[in-house]
Design a protein around this motif. Structure first.
Motif, short mmCIF file in Angstrom:
data_model
loop_
_atom_site.label_atom_id
_atom_site.label_comp_id
_atom_site.label_asym_id
_atom_site.label_seq_id
_atom_site.Cartn_x
_atom_site.Cartn_y
_atom_site.Cartn_z
N THR A 1 0.84 -1.20 0.00
CA THR A 1 0.00 0.00 0.00
C THR A 1 0.88 1.25 0.00
OG1 THR A 1 -1.69 -1.18 1.27
CG2 THR A 1 -1.83 1.23 1.23
N PRO A 2 0.64 2.21 -0.90
CA PRO A 2 1.50 3.40 -1.00
C PRO A 2 1.65 4.17 0.30
CG PRO A 2 0.03 3.25 -2.89
CD PRO A 2 -0.40 2.19 -1.94
N SER A 3 0.61 4.19 1.12
CA SER A 3 0.67 4.96 2.36
C SER A 3 1.47 4.25 3.45
CB SER A 3 -0.76 5.22 2.87
OG SER A 3 -1.44 3.99 3.09
N ASN A 4 1.87 3.02 3.21
CA ASN A 4 2.60 2.26 4.22
C ASN A 4 4.09 2.26 3.89
OD1 ASN A 4 3.04 0.41 6.40
ND2 ASN A 4 3.19 -1.24 4.90
N ASP A 5 4.91 2.62 4.86
CA ASP A 5 6.36 2.65 4.62
C ASP A 5 7.11 1.59 5.42
OD1 ASP A 5 5.91 3.75 7.08
OD2 ASP A 5 7.16 5.53 6.79
N ARG A 6 6.37 0.59 5.92
CA ARG A 6 7.02 -0.52 6.63
C ARG A 6 7.47 -1.57 5.63
NH1 ARG A 6 2.61 0.87 9.76
NH2 ARG A 6 2.90 1.15 12.02
N ARG B 1 9.88 -0.61 9.85
CA ARG B 1 10.52 0.09 8.73
C ARG B 1 11.91 -0.46 8.46
NH1 ARG B 1 9.32 6.43 10.31
NH2 ARG B 1 7.18 6.56 9.49
N ARG B 2 12.50 -1.06 9.48
CA ARG B 2 13.88 -1.54 9.37
C ARG B 2 13.88 -3.06 9.50
NH1 ARG B 2 17.72 -1.90 13.60
NH2 ARG B 2 19.88 -1.94 12.88
N ASP B 3 14.38 -3.75 8.46
CA ASP B 3 14.33 -5.22 8.46
C ASP B 3 15.69 -5.87 8.68
OD1 ASP B 3 15.51 -4.61 6.08
OD2 ASP B 3 14.21 -5.90 4.84
N SER C 1 19.19 -7.50 13.35
CA SER C 1 19.29 -7.05 14.73
C SER C 1 17.97 -6.48 15.23
CB SER C 1 20.38 -5.98 14.86
OG SER C 1 20.04 -4.83 14.08
N ASN C 2 17.06 -6.18 14.29
CA ASN C 2 15.79 -5.55 14.66
C ASN C 2 14.61 -6.50 14.57
OD1 ASN C 2 14.09 -3.24 15.30
ND2 ASN C 2 13.40 -3.34 13.17
N ILE C 3 14.62 -7.41 13.57
CA ILE C 3 13.49 -8.32 13.37
C ILE C 3 13.96 -9.78 13.43
CG2 ILE C 3 12.34 -6.62 11.91
CD1 ILE C 3 12.99 -8.51 9.51
N TYR C 4 12.98 -10.68 13.49
CA TYR C 4 13.28 -12.12 13.48
C TYR C 4 13.51 -12.56 12.03
CZ TYR C 4 11.48 -11.97 18.25
OH TYR C 4 11.28 -11.67 19.58
N LYS C 5 14.71 -12.27 11.54
CA LYS C 5 15.01 -12.53 10.13
C LYS C 5 15.75 -13.85 9.93
CE LYS C 5 16.46 -10.06 5.99
NZ LYS C 5 16.85 -8.74 5.46
N VAL C 6 16.63 -14.20 10.85
CA VAL C 6 17.43 -15.42 10.69
C VAL C 6 16.88 -16.57 11.53
CG1 VAL C 6 19.51 -14.11 10.17
CG2 VAL C 6 19.01 -14.71 12.54
N GLU C 7 15.82 -16.30 12.29
CA GLU C 7 15.25 -17.34 13.16
C GLU C 7 14.35 -18.32 12.41
OE1 GLU C 7 16.55 -14.09 15.81
OE2 GLU C 7 15.49 -14.22 13.89
#
Length: 252
Positions: free
Chosen positions: A172-177, A193-195, A198-204
């Motif tokens: 969605t254009p209004s979403n910047d996540r 907004r930041r993936d 260290s911030n999200i569960y990316k490697v789990e």
């Protein structure tokens, strides 16, 4: 020849009655445990039901509650049969134990089939449900379930966090996540907004593997409980047979 009162008060008869009463107490506790697991599944894990198209998950919880209630009722019949020393009631009690034992075998087979069906369903539908329905109007239960799933199992996306790049909501254009805030290790507004790992569960890993593991562990627990109850039932049926043979035919 010894009288009926003398026979029923022998040491062997008294021991049998106390053993059967002890068995009924354990049987009651087992029935209460099964009911508690069913209620817990509905109350604590009901959010996950909205992620599944089938009714297997919720149906299994209701079956557990019903099975627990039947076990408790059977225990009451067993106590009455033991205390009143009625052979006819002992027969009813034995038949109930046998029926529950056979139903447990059927339930075990169905549980295995259920897991296979749920596994296929998760593989085919979880990602689609996440990317198509998350944060969409009228799909509040899906949104809540996905957020709870990602936080509770410390995961992001169905297979990986990259799944969210196809999300209707993310695009969605209004979403910047880049991902939902529930993917964050420390959730806060707009943290998605930041993936970075260290911030999200990316490697789990993705949620699908962890949800499959959870469902399998639940089935293993239920299987262990069922085996325990089945063992109790075999002991109970043996005790019922012994008490039945020790009693004289009822006079009518």
């Amino acid at each position: 020849m010894e009288t009926y009162d003398e026979k029923t008060n022998t040491c062997g008869m008294i021991c049998l009655k106390y053993l059967l009463l002890t068995f009924n107490l354990l049987f009651w506790l087992a029935g209460g445990m099964v009911m508690a697991v069913g209620v817990w599944t509905l109350v604590e894990k009901s959010d996950y039901i909205s992620l599944l198209n089938s009714t297997y998950y919720s149906a299994s919880a209701y079956i557990l509650i019903a099975a627990g209630a039947i076990v408790v009722f059977t225990g009451i019949v067993g106590c009455c049969a033991t205390l009143k020393e009625m052979r006819s009631l002992l027969i009813v009690y034995f038949i109930l134990l046998l029926c529950i034992f056979l139903l447990e075998i059927v339930a075990g087979v169905l549980a295995y089939i259920q897991y296979q069906e749920l596994d296929k369903e998760l593989q085919h539908n979880l990602k689609e449900t996440m990317v198509q329905k998350y944060q969409q109007s009228g799909e509040e239960s899906i949104t809540s379930a996905v957020d709870k799933l990602q936080q509770e199992f410390k995961c992001c996306g169905s297979n990986s966090s990259s799944d969210w790049s196809d999300s209707v909501w993310i695009l969605t254009p209004s979403n910047d996540r880049l991902v939902p805030d529930s993917c964050c290790k420390t959730p806060s507004n707009l943290c998605g907004r930041r993936d970075h790992p260290s911030n999200i569960y990316k490697v789990e890993g993705g949620c699908i593997t962890k949800l499959e593991t959870f469902i399998l562990s639940q089935l293993q627990i239920l299987g262990a409980v069922a085996i325990g109850i089945a063992f109790l039932q075999l002991v109970g049926m043996i005790l019922v047979c012994c008490l039945y043979r020790s009693l004289k035919e009822e006079s009518y």
